[in-house]
Design a protein around this motif. Structure first.
Motif, PDB file in Angstrom:
ATOM      1  N   THR A 172       0.795  -1.229   0.000  1.00  0.00           N
ATOM      2  CA  THR A 172       0.000   0.000   0.000  1.00  0.00           C
ATOM      3  C   THR A 172       0.824   1.274   0.000  1.00  0.00           C
ATOM      4  OG1 THR A 172      -0.117  -0.042   2.428  1.00  0.00           O
ATOM      5  CG2 THR A 172      -1.863  -1.176   1.215  1.00  0.00           C
ATOM      6  N   GLN A 173       2.119   1.202   0.204  1.00  0.00           N
ATOM      7  CA  GLN A 173       2.939   2.409   0.266  1.00  0.00           C
ATOM      8  C   GLN A 173       3.058   3.063  -1.123  1.00  0.00           C
ATOM      9  OE1 GLN A 173       3.702  -0.495   1.528  1.00  0.00           O
ATOM     10  NE2 GLN A 173       4.328  -0.306   3.671  1.00  0.00           N
ATOM     11  N   LYS A 174       3.310   4.380  -1.116  1.00  0.00           N
ATOM     12  CA  LYS A 174       3.378   5.133  -2.367  1.00  0.00           C
ATOM     13  C   LYS A 174       4.729   5.823  -2.514  1.00  0.00           C
ATOM     14  CE  LYS A 174      -1.609   6.004  -2.477  1.00  0.00           C
ATOM     15  NZ  LYS A 174      -2.681   7.031  -2.552  1.00  0.00           N
ATOM     16  N   ASP A 175       5.084   6.138  -3.774  1.00  0.00           N
ATOM     17  CA  ASP A 175       6.346   6.821  -4.042  1.00  0.00           C
ATOM     18  C   ASP A 175       6.128   8.334  -4.086  1.00  0.00           C
ATOM     19  OD1 ASP A 175       5.117   7.337  -6.455  1.00  0.00           O
ATOM     20  OD2 ASP A 175       6.349   5.936  -7.610  1.00  0.00           O
ATOM     21  N   ASN A 176       7.165   9.093  -4.498  1.00  0.00           N
ATOM     22  CA  ASN A 176       7.084  10.558  -4.529  1.00  0.00           C
ATOM     23  C   ASN A 176       5.966  11.064  -5.435  1.00  0.00           C
ATOM     24  OD1 ASN A 176       9.065  11.198  -2.695  1.00  0.00           O
ATOM     25  ND2 ASN A 176      10.705  11.286  -4.220  1.00  0.00           N
ATOM     26  N   ALA A 177       5.670  10.304  -6.475  1.00  0.00           N
ATOM     27  CA  ALA A 177       4.639  10.721  -7.425  1.00  0.00           C
ATOM     28  C   ALA A 177       3.239  10.333  -6.973  1.00  0.00           C
ATOM     29  CB  ALA A 177       4.932  10.123  -8.796  1.00  0.00           C
TER      30      ALA A 177
ATOM     31  N   LEU B 211       3.502   1.497  -4.946  1.00  0.00           N
ATOM     32  CA  LEU B 211       4.696   0.724  -5.273  1.00  0.00           C
ATOM     33  C   LEU B 211       4.317  -0.584  -5.962  1.00  0.00           C
ATOM     34  CD1 LEU B 211       6.848   1.092  -2.018  1.00  0.00           C
ATOM     35  CD2 LEU B 211       6.838   2.545  -4.064  1.00  0.00           C
ATOM     36  N   GLU B 212       5.228  -1.070  -6.770  1.00  0.00           N
ATOM     37  CA  GLU B 212       5.037  -2.377  -7.397  1.00  0.00           C
ATOM     38  C   GLU B 212       4.911  -3.447  -6.315  1.00  0.00           C
ATOM     39  OE1 GLU B 212       4.725  -3.118 -10.725  1.00  0.00           O
ATOM     40  OE2 GLU B 212       4.581  -0.931 -10.918  1.00  0.00           O
ATOM     41  N   PRO B 213       4.214  -4.546  -6.593  1.00  0.00           N
ATOM     42  CA  PRO B 213       4.062  -5.591  -5.574  1.00  0.00           C
ATOM     43  C   PRO B 213       5.407  -6.162  -5.138  1.00  0.00           C
ATOM     44  CG  PRO B 213       2.532  -5.945  -7.405  1.00  0.00           C
ATOM     45  CD  PRO B 213       3.469  -4.862  -7.831  1.00  0.00           C
TER      46      PRO B 213
ATOM     47  N   LYS C 136      11.911  -9.322  -2.936  1.00  0.00           N
ATOM     48  CA  LYS C 136      12.381  -8.007  -3.356  1.00  0.00           C
ATOM     49  C   LYS C 136      11.210  -7.041  -3.541  1.00  0.00           C
ATOM     50  CE  LYS C 136      12.549  -9.279  -8.265  1.00  0.00           C
ATOM     51  NZ  LYS C 136      13.412  -9.436  -9.453  1.00  0.00           N
ATOM     52  N   ASN C 137      11.542  -5.797  -3.826  1.00  0.00           N
ATOM     53  CA  ASN C 137      10.565  -4.702  -3.961  1.00  0.00           C
ATOM     54  C   ASN C 137       9.897  -4.364  -2.633  1.00  0.00           C
ATOM     55  OD1 ASN C 137      11.141  -4.744  -6.680  1.00  0.00           O
ATOM     56  ND2 ASN C 137       9.192  -5.659  -7.295  1.00  0.00           N
ATOM     57  N   ARG C 138      10.495  -4.734  -1.526  1.00  0.00           N
ATOM     58  CA  ARG C 138       9.930  -4.380  -0.230  1.00  0.00           C
ATOM     59  C   ARG C 138       9.987  -2.860  -0.041  1.00  0.00           C
ATOM     60  NH1 ARG C 138       9.690  -8.327   3.788  1.00  0.00           N
ATOM     61  NH2 ARG C 138      10.238  -6.749   5.342  1.00  0.00           N
ATOM     62  N   ALA C 139       8.924  -2.303   0.519  1.00  0.00           N
ATOM     63  CA  ALA C 139       8.856  -0.857   0.709  1.00  0.00           C
ATOM     64  C   ALA C 139       9.963  -0.382   1.649  1.00  0.00           C
ATOM     65  CB  ALA C 139       7.499  -0.472   1.279  1.00  0.00           C
TER      66      ALA C 139
ATOM     67  N   TYR D 275       7.888   6.221  -0.144  1.00  0.00           N
ATOM     68  CA  TYR D 275       8.731   5.026  -0.105  1.00  0.00           C
ATOM     69  C   TYR D 275       9.242   4.707  -1.508  1.00  0.00           C
ATOM     70  CZ  TYR D 275       6.590   4.221   4.492  1.00  0.00           C
ATOM     71  OH  TYR D 275       6.168   4.347   5.789  1.00  0.00           O
ATOM     72  N   GLU D 276      10.159   3.764  -1.542  1.00  0.00           N
ATOM     73  CA  GLU D 276      10.612   3.187  -2.797  1.00  0.00           C
ATOM     74  C   GLU D 276      10.663   1.675  -2.653  1.00  0.00           C
ATOM     75  OE1 GLU D 276      14.628   4.096  -3.831  1.00  0.00           O
ATOM     76  OE2 GLU D 276      15.341   4.044  -1.759  1.00  0.00           O
ATOM     77  N   ALA D 277      10.475   0.980  -3.765  1.00  0.00           N
ATOM     78  CA  ALA D 277      10.486  -0.482  -3.753  1.00  0.00           C
ATOM     79  C   ALA D 277      11.919  -0.974  -3.881  1.00  0.00           C
ATOM     80  CB  ALA D 277       9.619  -1.028  -4.889  1.00  0.00           C
ATOM     81  N   ALA D 278      12.670  -0.902  -2.782  1.00  0.00           N
ATOM     82  CA  ALA D 278      14.104  -1.198  -2.833  1.00  0.00           C
ATOM     83  C   ALA D 278      14.541  -2.229  -1.803  1.00  0.00           C
ATOM     84  CB  ALA D 278      14.902   0.085  -2.640  1.00  0.00           C
TER      85      ALA D 278
END
Length: 736
Positions: free
Chosen positions: A511-516, A520-522, A553-556, A574-577
């Motif tokens: 459910t987290q979102k990025d700057n835009a 985030l991707e699953p 991977k892609n964890r918030a 957040y970022e998916a990193a």
């Protein structure tokens, strides 16, 4: 099957019509012939002439192995012939390119298992966690939580720490487990394992089984299982199972009861079409489900008596779940089949309980809480499967579509909060509710290609459309056309051994979102595995050794720089990193070592570590210190020979390595741990006659004192939970 040709000379059989388990098929084939197929301890069959007088001589008989089928009830085995949980294809354990286990009906009975928690505790590679409280168990494998439980291949969401019901084993024939990522069959989830509960089906031959047991702490249980044909031709069959258990506990004041009703009918609509419809109702109640014992303000165990009860005299947890299910299968002339399966369940739950908690001044209180939960789950799966010819070789193909829906309504109450230790029940008043619906639709395709006689390639893919609808406010999200992949290569080294390697994955929306402001991707869990499997005595014994690596991977990860975040400081970006990597070894042996000796044994090593995280201090550290890195589980049963043939002995050993939590204190931290420990159980059985069987189970024979879960905070998290002391259970079973 082996026999003297003279036995069948001049005799005829009407043949078979319909779908049968092995024993049922033989009974139908030999009906009216004067012959009977008798299963031997090894799994093979011999023919007995019912008309013969005195001893029967079989001069030319040779007893050989006979492959087991999928159904385990009545097989006496600790393994199965085929399973389809990994790919929807009916493959043997050796043909499946992942680590697999089956907990058979025989093994459930030998270890007196009653619920899925018993299965998880005894299945190699799975870990049973009590860190959320004794009555809210969580399951994990390879370092990650298991969030799906399947029923006859249909996935169902499981959240043991919320409202996850503990399926009663009385209605199941076996439990199939596939470890690693299983997105091909479950859709969304964690890269942990798939647990598939396979229900009992009706038999043609009439059977009635009664069981009663009594154990320590007033543990009383009973079960009835009735099955058979409902018409003369056997085209209509039914089965009814009822079970009830009323028990107290080694903890003072704790009690619980469990009730089950299960019914299923099966009809041959034609020679090639079979319809099954069933219903189950399960009711569970307990007065202790939440917190455990507190830890000291210095972070250490208080070492209270194992009988200490941390609850109050008014708390209660009630769960009721009704399930309606069915499947329709048609078998075509070309060995293709079409199967439609559906399931709907309705669960009502009311939780009223407490847990011990300290206020800011570190004074101890009970924190009271009440919530109501109404959960509806629906699942539908339609697929076709069968052989196909290509380039002069025979291959297999499965393709289908599925749909899942989970609707949850949670009733909130006022009155939740601190009360004096042992205080009266607060005046809980309804204050509102939350309501959300999760839907998931998917389409999948899997093929098993025969590249050469010893070489098979399994390729699969799945597309999912996932949507979360929060009817109580904001927070909706969706995932469109997520691609899940599956690849497995199996090479037969010789008649008994195969080498395999596989890649599987699974996705989990976040459910987290990025700057835009974009979701985030699953999170994606990728499972890489290589191993070797052995199959002996025509599948009566299976062995495996696997090495695996899972990358989640892609964890918030929280962005260190929030200057570009349009929603900051109201909400962060957040970022998916993030990345967690789990690596380990999986070893297992299951089945018959000899005609009289069954064994189920496994060793698992799992090393799960943070590789990338928004907190640099986590990188390289253990992902979950509450989970052991080493697990050893061994179960065995031996039927004594000769004059002692009515007796059987067995037992099990459970061993796990150290777990710990770093408890925060005002001046630093204290590492609270439970060191490695082993628990041993014993079994003694006696078959008095062809109808009556007696069994004594002794658990924790050496009365080992240990914590099955440990606390993690001096104020919050009172989850120090003792494991069960020495106990016994005497069971009598009557069959006719």
């Amino acid at each position: 099957m082996s026999f003297d040709a003279a036995q069948t000379r001049g005799r005829q059989s009407p043949g078979l019509r319909g779908v049968y388990a092995v024993d049922e098929g033989f009974a139908a084939l030999l009906s009216g012939s004067g012959l009977r197929a008798v299963r031997q301890a090894s799994g093979s069959y011999i023919l007995i002439d019912l008309d013969a007088q005195g001893a029967l001589e079989l001069d030319a008989t040779t007893v050989t192995g006979s492959r087991l089928d999928a159904t385990t009830g009545g097989s006496g085995s600790y393994t199965t012939g085929v399973m389809g949980t990994a790919t929807r294809m009916p493959l043997s354990l050796r043909e499946t390119p992942q680590a697999t286990t089956v907990i058979t009906r025989q093994r459930m009975d030998d270890q007196a298992m009653t619920s899925i928690t018993d299965v998880v505790r005894n299945t190699p590679g799975l870990f049973l966690s009590r860190s959320n409280g004794p009555g809210r168990p969580a399951f994990s494998a390879r370092g990650f939580d298991i969030d799906n439980v399947m029923y006859d291949g249909l996935p169902s969401a499981y959240q043991g720490w919320v409202v996850g019901v503990q399926p009663n084993l009385a209605m199941f024939d076996r439990v199939e487990v596939v470890r690693g990522a299983t997105g091909l069959v479950t859709g969304s989830g964690n890269p942990s394992a798939a647990i598939n509960m396979v229900r009992k089906r009706p038999t043609i031959d009439p059977q009635v089984r009664l069981s009663g047991g009594a154990g320590r702490w007033d543990d009383y249980r009973g079960e009835v299982d009735v099955s058979g044909a409902l018409n003369d031709s056997g085209t209509l069959r039914g089965r009814v199972v009822g079970a009830y258990r009323d028990a107290h506990s080694f903890r003072d004041e704790e009690e619980h009861d469990h009730g089950l009703f299960y019914a299923i009918a099966e009809a041959d609509l034609s020679e090639r079409t079979t319809l099954a419809l069933g219903f189950s109702r399960q009711e569970d109640q307990t007065n202790f489900f939440w917190g455990g014992l507190p830890i000291g303000i210095d972070g250490r165990h208080l070492d209270l008596p194992r009988s200490a009860y941390p609850g109050t005299d008014w708390e209660n947890k009630e769960q009721k779940v009704n399930t309606l299910f069915g499947d329709l299968e048609h078998r075509f002339d070309n060995d293709w089949r079409l199967r439609l399966a559906a399931m709907s369940s309705w669960q009502d739950a009311l939780f009223s309980g407490t847990y011990l908690r300290r206020d800011p001044a570190l004074d101890m209180y009970h924190y009271a809480y009440q919530s109501g939960h109404d959960e509806d789950q629906n699942a539908l799966d339609l697929y076709a499967s069968g052989p196909l010819q290509w380039l002069g070789r025979s291959h297999e193909l499965v393709f289908g579509v599925s749909r899942r829906e989970n609707e949850m309504t949670t009733q909130e109450y006022t009155g939740n909060g601190f009360i004096p230790v042992g205080g009266a029940r607060p005046d809980f008043v309804r204050a509102g509710k939350t309501h959300n619906i999760t839907t998931q639709e998917g389409a999948y395709l899997t093929t098993r290609l025969s590249l050469a006689d010893p070489l098979k390639l399994i390729l699969g893919g799945r597309l999912d459309w996932y949507e979360y609808d929060n009817r109580s406010g904001n927070g909706d999200y969706k995932v469109t056309r997520n691609l899940t992949r599956y690849a497995g290569l199996v090479y037969d080294l010789d008649a008994h051994h195969s080498l395999y390697l596989s890649y599987t994955d699974v996705f989990q929306p976040q459910t987290q979102k990025d700057n835009a402001g974009k979701l985030l991707e699953p999170v994606v869990g990728e499972n890489y595995e290589i191993g070797v499997k052995g199959e002996y005595f025509d599948g009566a014994l299976n062995a495996s050794l696997a090495v695996f690596q899972i990358d989640q991977k892609n964890r918030a990860s929280l962005l260190a720089d929030q200057s570009g975040c349009s929603t900051f400081p109201t909400s962060s970006c957040y970022e998916a990193a993030g990345l967690v990597r789990s690596q380990g070894v999986d070893m297992e042996l299951q089945g018959a070592l000899s005609e009289n000796w069954q064994v189920g044994a496994g060793y698992t090593y799992t090393r799960a570590r943070y590789r990338k995280d928004d907190d640099p201090a986590n990188e390289g550290e253990r992902f979950d210190t509450d989970q052991p890195e080493h697990l050893v589980k061994v179960s065995t049963l031996y039927h004594l020979p000769g004059q002692l043939e009515k007796w059987r002995v067995g037992g099990s050993v459970y061993w796990q390595s150290r777990v710990y939590n770093d408890v925060a204190l005002s001046g630093g931290t204290y590492r609270l741990d439970q060191g490695s420990y082993a628990v041993a159980d014993l079994l003694l059985g006696y078959r008095a006659n062809e109808h009556l069987d007696l069994q004594l189970n002794l658990n924790n024979v050496f009365d080992r004192t240990y914590y099955s879960a440990i606390g993690y905070d001096i104020s919050w998290g009172s989850t120090d939970t003792y494991g069960e002391p020495r106990s016994y259970l005497l069971t009598a079973k009557y069959t006719f």
